[in-house]
Design a protein around this motif. Sequence first.
Motif, short mmCIF file in Angstrom:
data_model
loop_
_atom_site.label_atom_id
_atom_site.label_comp_id
_atom_site.label_asym_id
_atom_site.label_seq_id
_atom_site.Cartn_x
_atom_site.Cartn_y
_atom_site.Cartn_z
N HIS A 15 7.06 0.26 16.55
CA HIS A 15 6.13 0.66 15.51
C HIS A 15 6.09 -0.33 14.35
CE1 HIS A 15 3.47 3.43 13.54
NE2 HIS A 15 4.27 3.58 12.50
N ASP A 69 0.67 -6.36 14.41
CA ASP A 69 -0.16 -5.98 15.55
C ASP A 69 0.35 -6.62 16.86
OD1 ASP A 69 -2.25 -4.59 16.77
OD2 ASP A 69 -3.64 -6.28 16.60
N GLU A 92 7.41 -1.29 4.63
CA GLU A 92 6.01 -1.06 4.95
C GLU A 92 5.96 0.24 5.77
OE1 GLU A 92 4.55 -4.34 7.24
OE2 GLU A 92 6.34 -4.47 8.47
N GLY A 108 6.95 6.49 13.81
CA GLY A 108 5.78 6.20 14.64
C GLY A 108 6.05 6.09 16.13
N THR A 141 2.66 -2.13 12.83
CA THR A 141 2.16 -2.11 11.46
C THR A 141 2.26 -3.46 10.78
OG1 THR A 141 4.31 -1.38 10.62
CG2 THR A 141 2.73 0.33 11.19
N ASP A 155 6.47 1.48 8.55
CA ASP A 155 7.02 1.13 9.86
C ASP A 155 7.94 2.22 10.42
OD1 ASP A 155 9.14 0.88 8.10
OD2 ASP A 155 9.56 -1.22 8.55
#
Length: 308
Positions: free
Chosen positions: A160, A167, A197, A202, A164, A199
């Motif tokens: 994840h 990509d 961030e 996810g 973020t 991150d």
Amino acid sequence: MQLSAFSRPGRFWRGNLHTHSTRSDGVLPPEEVCRRYRAEGYDFLALTDHFVGRFGYPITDTTALRAPGFTTLLGAELHSGAMANGELWHILAVGLPPGFAPSNSPDFAPVPDQESGAQIAARARAAGAFVAIAHPQWSGLTLEDARSIEAAHAVEIYNHGCATGCDRPDGTAIADLLLGEGRALSLIATDDAHFSEPDHFGGWVMVKAPENTPEALLAALKDGAFYSSQGPELRDVRLHDTHVEVACSAVATVILQGRGTAAVAHHGHSLTRAEIPLTRFANSPWLRVTVIDAASRRAWSNPIHRPA
């Protein structure tokens, strides 16, 4: 044939296997990282700080942060040797003993006379760790790189933080090529959270074990008794003579993948069951399932290795 995640005794426990704290380059102390994962409903967490000299080769001790309903696994992200692109290896090791010997890895660049990635991965597995090839797409791994890590239990199919931050979250291509060569690998989704961030929260694993203890979770991980997810639930995956049967939470797509171009998708609305025929998979020694919900979140089964 039913995948072990759905046939073995126990229940599912949700956990993240790739996380960083202020013991390396994360921005939150271990106590706060564990608090946040516990508050978000996770059952377990592995703090895997970067195992390099700059940070004192940490295996972050989170045993004091265990609580009723929440446990932790000790681990680290190991770095040693150069990949084909000249950059340092990143290898996830969960279940490391606290006394695991440091490598000669002073910082995030290869140096002469250090272990190769294959050697440190083998040493971690021998020490009892669950070993995974981290973020293949982000790392720029070649197939030859990935082949060299013979000690790996798993490949990160989704990271994840790499989604973020750049990509480049994907591990499917490397995983499928290794499976096509006969490697017995499982597939993990992780956060790689640094909290610098968005991150976190996810990607995770759902591990089937009789109890939420480090020993039971680690044994189940090594046995492949889990699936990975960004949200959807897998509830059963069964191989029959003519088809694969999938049960899941409501999704829009169920896909069966195999070696090479072998893949069949079943699309619909609020699907909770699907039967995918095996007509296209006669020459595939392995199969795996991906489900995708209406918000494009995925869940991935571990591979089914078919009898020869």
